[in-house]
Design a protein around this motif. Sequence first.
Motif, PDB file in Angstrom:
ATOM      1  N   THR A 170      15.710   9.043   0.719  1.00 54.76           N
ATOM      2  CA  THR A 170      15.148   7.540   1.529  1.00 54.76           C
ATOM      3  C   THR A 170      14.796   6.688   0.507  1.00 54.76           C
ATOM      4  O   THR A 170      13.494   7.025  -0.056  1.00 54.76           O
ATOM      5  N   ASP A 171      15.236   5.586   0.654  1.00 59.04           N
ATOM      6  CA  ASP A 171      14.459   4.299   0.119  1.00 59.04           C
ATOM      7  C   ASP A 171      14.666   3.624   0.814  1.00 59.04           C
ATOM      8  O   ASP A 171      15.580   2.688   0.445  1.00 59.04           O
ATOM      9  N   ARG A 172      13.992   2.410   1.297  1.00 55.71           N
ATOM     10  CA  ARG A 172      14.593   1.729   2.144  1.00 55.71           C
ATOM     11  C   ARG A 172      13.601   0.576   2.980  1.00 55.71           C
ATOM     12  O   ARG A 172      12.162   0.763   2.701  1.00 55.71           O
TER      13      ARG A 172
ATOM     14  N   LEU B 125       0.866  -1.092   0.173  1.00 54.97           N
ATOM     15  CA  LEU B 125       0.377   0.444  -0.313  1.00 54.97           C
ATOM     16  C   LEU B 125       0.526   1.475  -0.262  1.00 54.97           C
ATOM     17  O   LEU B 125       1.939   1.111   1.184  1.00 54.97           O
ATOM     18  N   HIS B 126       1.354   2.252  -1.282  1.00 56.70           N
ATOM     19  CA  HIS B 126       1.879   3.029  -1.435  1.00 56.70           C
ATOM     20  C   HIS B 126       1.557   4.065  -0.750  1.00 56.70           C
ATOM     21  O   HIS B 126       1.370   5.083  -1.776  1.00 56.70           O
ATOM     22  N   THR B 127       1.697   4.668   0.243  1.00 60.56           N
ATOM     23  CA  THR B 127       0.042   5.397   1.139  1.00 60.56           C
ATOM     24  C   THR B 127       1.247   6.892   1.351  1.00 60.56           C
ATOM     25  O   THR B 127       2.851   6.581   2.106  1.00 60.56           O
TER      26      THR B 127
ATOM     27  N   ASP C  85      18.653  -0.828   1.845  1.00 59.03           N
ATOM     28  CA  ASP C  85      18.809   0.583   1.701  1.00 59.03           C
ATOM     29  C   ASP C  85      18.932   0.308   0.383  1.00 59.03           C
ATOM     30  O   ASP C  85      19.936  -0.114  -0.277  1.00 59.03           O
ATOM     31  N   LYS C  86      18.533   1.289  -0.527  1.00 55.41           N
ATOM     32  CA  LYS C  86      18.306   1.097  -1.647  1.00 55.41           C
ATOM     33  C   LYS C  86      18.749   2.208  -2.638  1.00 55.41           C
ATOM     34  O   LYS C  86      19.337   2.725  -3.610  1.00 55.41           O
ATOM     35  N   VAL C  87      19.525   3.417  -1.677  1.00 52.95           N
ATOM     36  CA  VAL C  87      20.067   4.300  -2.194  1.00 52.95           C
ATOM     37  C   VAL C  87      21.069   3.718  -2.046  1.00 52.95           C
ATOM     38  O   VAL C  87      22.184   3.940  -1.157  1.00 52.95           O
TER      39      VAL C  87
END
Length: 298
Positions: A211-213, A167-169, A191-193
Amino acid sequence: VNISHANSRVSAVLPTGESVEVLLFGATVISWKDRAGNEKLWLSDAAKLDGSKAVRGGIPLVFPVFGTAPDHAATSKLPQHGFARNSKWEFLGKSSSESALSTTSPSDASVKLDFGLSSATLDEKSKTLWPYTFSAIYSVTLTTEGLSTGIVITNDGKEPFESQVLLHTYLRINDITKVEVTGLEDSEYIDKVGGVQTKLQSGAVTITGETDRVYTPAKGPASPVVVSEGGETAFSIVRDNLKEVVVWNPWTEKAAGMGDFEPKDGFKNMICVEAGSVRAWTNLEPGDVFDGAQTISY
Ligand code: TA6
């Protein structure tokens, strides 16, 4: 409870004033307001609401794949985040606690809106790319305390299939530099950054850049993930059968690179805290059901 169902969206207002609006495209919640009319979700000024692309904001629905999965044959040909957020869902109806027979007082009224998508209604292109027989029911429940959204996916076919749900809130906040996310302490995260690395969270999460975690909360789904701002709780999220929590903020550069992200400094007013089951694949045998939900309160 007042429900209006135009051809492209469904909205509901509680007697106490809280409201929710859902686009049939993607069954995307595009607005959720508290009783004072404060919008709780962030929606880009340039979000497409005409079905031409997934909505930039609100609560896009991610299924059957999170991100892209080049190494997962069955979903590798699907668009990023799958087809659910790009599909036309049907409004299946509503149920509200404030029915003629109920004894609830207006102050605890609630309304549940149900939406459906299945192999019978999925577009041909998506069916070709992902030829499994399924049905999905997405429920949006508005109460005086908050908003719950949950999805039930059934394998109606003869073949097992694997899927992911999220659910991409997009939560609306006033100032990202004053935001802290707690409830993720001591949790492992991807951590995708700057390359993909597995790390361990210590202390609160603060956002000081892109931030992409993908967190696997150590305290389990029932313990709340809390988004606070300047020390005040803004949102508290509990999950049911959704094992992960993604925390995303595009920050300046990525916001600049998204054509439908406006205003460009809007990243200062949003944080995505996304409940999902995305690290592993959920395998559904014929007849199996997956049920996952989030409840956001404020
Ligand atoms: O949820 C985080 C994420 O997976 C990011 O990596 C970023 O891609 C974001 O979703 C938005 O994806 P979208 O396809 O909506 O542009």
